[in-house]
Scaffold this motif. Structure first.
Motif, PDB file in Angstrom:
ATOM      1  N   VAL A  66       0.654  -1.138   0.142  1.00  0.00           N
ATOM      2  CA  VAL A  66      -0.043  -0.080   0.110  1.00  0.00           C
ATOM      3  C   VAL A  66       0.953   1.256  -0.025  1.00  0.00           C
ATOM      4  O   VAL A  66       0.715   2.265  -0.787  1.00  0.00           O
ATOM      5  N   GLU A  67       1.967   1.251   0.812  1.00  0.00           N
ATOM      6  CA  GLU A  67       2.879   2.649   1.026  1.00  0.00           C
ATOM      7  C   GLU A  67       3.341   2.883  -0.497  1.00  0.00           C
ATOM      8  O   GLU A  67       3.607   3.711  -0.870  1.00  0.00           O
ATOM      9  N   GLN A  68       4.050   1.632  -0.872  1.00  0.00           N
ATOM     10  CA  GLN A  68       4.881   1.780  -2.056  1.00  0.00           C
ATOM     11  C   GLN A  68       3.677   2.213  -3.343  1.00  0.00           C
ATOM     12  O   GLN A  68       4.057   2.899  -4.257  1.00  0.00           O
ATOM     13  N   GLY A  69       2.503   1.766  -3.381  1.00  0.00           N
ATOM     14  CA  GLY A  69       1.789   1.990  -4.379  1.00  0.00           C
ATOM     15  C   GLY A  69       1.226   3.363  -4.286  1.00  0.00           C
ATOM     16  O   GLY A  69       1.165   4.125  -5.504  1.00  0.00           O
ATOM     17  N   ARG A  70       1.054   4.008  -3.140  1.00  0.00           N
ATOM     18  CA  ARG A  70       0.573   5.254  -2.897  1.00  0.00           C
ATOM     19  C   ARG A  70       1.717   6.177  -3.369  1.00  0.00           C
ATOM     20  O   ARG A  70       1.668   7.214  -3.988  1.00  0.00           O
ATOM     21  N   LYS A  71       3.156   5.974  -2.989  1.00  0.00           N
ATOM     22  CA  LYS A  71       4.338   6.833  -3.510  1.00  0.00           C
ATOM     23  C   LYS A  71       4.405   6.807  -5.013  1.00  0.00           C
ATOM     24  O   LYS A  71       4.701   7.888  -5.832  1.00  0.00           O
ATOM     25  N   GLU A  72       4.292   5.719  -5.552  1.00  0.00           N
ATOM     26  CA  GLU A  72       4.145   5.498  -6.995  1.00  0.00           C
ATOM     27  C   GLU A  72       3.296   6.517  -7.839  1.00  0.00           C
ATOM     28  O   GLU A  72       3.388   7.056  -8.850  1.00  0.00           O
ATOM     29  N   TRP A  73       2.071   6.511  -7.351  1.00  0.00           N
ATOM     30  CA  TRP A  73       1.040   7.289  -7.772  1.00  0.00           C
ATOM     31  C   TRP A  73       1.411   8.756  -7.611  1.00  0.00           C
ATOM     32  O   TRP A  73       1.156   9.585  -8.557  1.00  0.00           O
ATOM     33  N   GLU A  74       1.592   8.956  -6.253  1.00  0.00           N
ATOM     34  CA  GLU A  74       2.297  10.581  -6.313  1.00  0.00           C
ATOM     35  C   GLU A  74       3.378  10.919  -7.058  1.00  0.00           C
ATOM     36  O   GLU A  74       3.396  12.109  -7.631  1.00  0.00           O
ATOM     37  N   ASP A  75       4.363  10.126  -7.308  1.00  0.00           N
ATOM     38  CA  ASP A  75       5.343  10.249  -8.218  1.00  0.00           C
ATOM     39  C   ASP A  75       4.982  10.409  -9.708  1.00  0.00           C
ATOM     40  O   ASP A  75       5.515  11.394 -10.285  1.00  0.00           O
ATOM     41  N   CYS A  76       4.041   9.844 -10.068  1.00  0.00           N
ATOM     42  CA  CYS A  76       3.807   9.943 -11.453  1.00  0.00           C
ATOM     43  C   CYS A  76       2.991  11.275 -11.646  1.00  0.00           C
ATOM     44  O   CYS A  76       3.035  11.908 -12.701  1.00  0.00           O
ATOM     45  N   GLN A  77       2.149  11.722 -10.604  1.00  0.00           N
ATOM     46  CA  GLN A  77       1.517  13.053 -10.853  1.00  0.00           C
ATOM     47  C   GLN A  77       2.375  13.965 -10.764  1.00  0.00           C
ATOM     48  O   GLN A  77       2.118  14.774 -11.568  1.00  0.00           O
ATOM     49  N   LYS A  78       3.324  13.989 -10.135  1.00  0.00           N
ATOM     50  CA  LYS A  78       4.492  15.159 -10.230  1.00  0.00           C
ATOM     51  C   LYS A  78       5.185  15.212 -11.210  1.00  0.00           C
ATOM     52  O   LYS A  78       5.422  16.270 -11.984  1.00  0.00           O
ATOM     53  N   ARG A  79       5.437  14.104 -11.994  1.00  0.00           N
ATOM     54  CA  ARG A  79       6.065  13.901 -13.318  1.00  0.00           C
ATOM     55  C   ARG A  79       5.433  13.952 -14.399  1.00  0.00           C
ATOM     56  O   ARG A  79       5.846  14.070 -15.738  1.00  0.00           O
TER      57      ARG A  79
END
Length: 375
Positions: A66-79
């Motif tokens: 869950v934590e890694q999935g949320r981080k991946e989502w946020e990183d994609c939004q930023k990029r």
């Protein structure tokens, strides 16, 4: 909107959960009614799902991904990276029904993943001057058909095709064996950035993923799956392009191979494909288009969700999915099972059952070659 975002994050979390593969993820989402519901389910519910053993159930309860999935989502939004989930309505309809379809795709650029015509162009990394000239000619001749060209951003034929598309202003998509933030080979970074203006780059791999020997064949299956027809320009007898051909054949897609000099090792693979009847002989784009039934007038895959009275007639007394299939058959006439599957977005197994029911109701008839038509 927040619920949709949570669902996407939960899907990424499942991808990052150790010991849970793509088949199991589809099973979990199907039985639980959504990815977020998987993490709300208790042990008793999880263990009852076919294919989910005790080990997987206990791992899911720890919510490790869950934590890694949320981080991946946020990183994609930023990029500015777009995520395409297989449960989304706009997920590539050519990929959705495939047994090994990606769960998630990452993309950057201005690409039409459901373009009416797509062509995969693959070949050797040691491309000859002849191979470069043929690739350039193919791209130039594809312009009137408005086809999207799919390749792998690799050395040789791949990068020649991408650059020719840029030159002739034809949309092109580079499918990568790495994360979108790891352009490989790095020397092609400038071309990859230019492609984003008319096409772009695409991958199933998470951010930071490095290319390795396992990811290249997986990349090749996406190229084959996205393409209506794959053209092998040059290939050695054991070239990686032959892996793409195997996938294309498994997906019942068309394959053409460019013949070359009998003295050229770069053409040995193409000649073998032709000899083994695994590929038709490529001569010209126009002859290929005629062979596969292309029509220059179309520019986009008909959207099965369209509600235009002219394009989707109403079929009273049928379910939405039945009406969708009947509409496609009315609009396009005789269709093969695979074409019906990717244009409707229905899995082959479900579609076969649906067609059988429609046959019993006297609405459709089956024809040789896994083809169907309205009665």
């Amino acid at each position: 909107m927040q619920d949709q975002e949570e669902e996407k994050i939960s899907t990424l979390a499942l991808v990052y959960t150790p010991g849970v593969g793509s088949v199991m993820i589809r099973q979990l989402i199907s039985y639980c009614g959504g990815a977020s519901n998987v993490f709300k389910a208790d042990y008793k519910k999880l263990i009852k799902i076919p294919g989910i053993g005790e080990k997987a159930a206990r791992t899911l309860l720890t919510k490790q991904g869950v934590e890694q999935g949320r981080k991946e989502w946020e990183d994609c939004q930023k990029r500015g990276i777009r995520l395409h989930f297989y449960t989304d309505a706009d997920f590539p309809r050519r990929l959705k029904p495939l047994y090994d379809s990606p769960l998630v795709l990452y993309s950057q650029g201005k690409m039409e993943l459901n373009a009416y015509r797509t062509v995969g162009i693959v070949g050797t990394r040691q491309v000859s001057d002849y191979g470069k000239a043929v690739t350039e000619t193919i791209i130039k001749d594809l312009v009137p058909y408005k086809a999207v060209v799919v390749s792998g951003l690799a050395y040789g034929v791949d990068i020649t095709a991408h650059r020719a598309c840029l030159k002739h202003q034809l949309a092109t998509v580079g499918v990568m064996a790495s994360g979108l933030d790891v352009i490989y080979p790095a020397i092609h970074n400038k071309t990859a950035q230019e492609m984003k203006q008319n096409g772009g780059i695409l991958t199933e791999n998470p951010l930071g993923a490095k290319p390795d020997f396992r990811r290249f064949p997986a990349r090749n299956r996406i190229i084959a799956g996205l393409s209506d027809v794959t053209i092998v320009v040059e290939s050695a007898r054991r070239g990686g392009s032959l892996i793409t051909v195997e996938f294309a054949q498994n997906y019942h897609r068309e394959v053409f191979a460019v013949p070359g000099s009998l003295m050229s090792p770069q053409s040995e693979g193409c000649h073998q494909l032709i000899k083994d009847n695994k590929a038709a002989v490529f001569t010209t784009v126009d002859e290929m288009a005629e062979a596969i039934g292309w029509n220059r007038a179309e520019s986009k895959i008909p959207d099965p969700a369209s509600t235009s009275p002219d394009s989707v007639p109403v079929f009273d007394g049928f379910t939405q999915e039945e009406g969708q299939v009947l509409s496609l058959l009315k609009r396009q006439g005789t269709m093969q099972l695979d074409d019906l599957s990717w244009q409707s977005g229905l899995h082959l197994g479900k579609l076969a059952t649906l067609l059988l029911n429609l046959e019993f109701q006297g609405m459709v008839r089956s024809l040789p070659g896994k083809k169907y038509a309205l009665v």
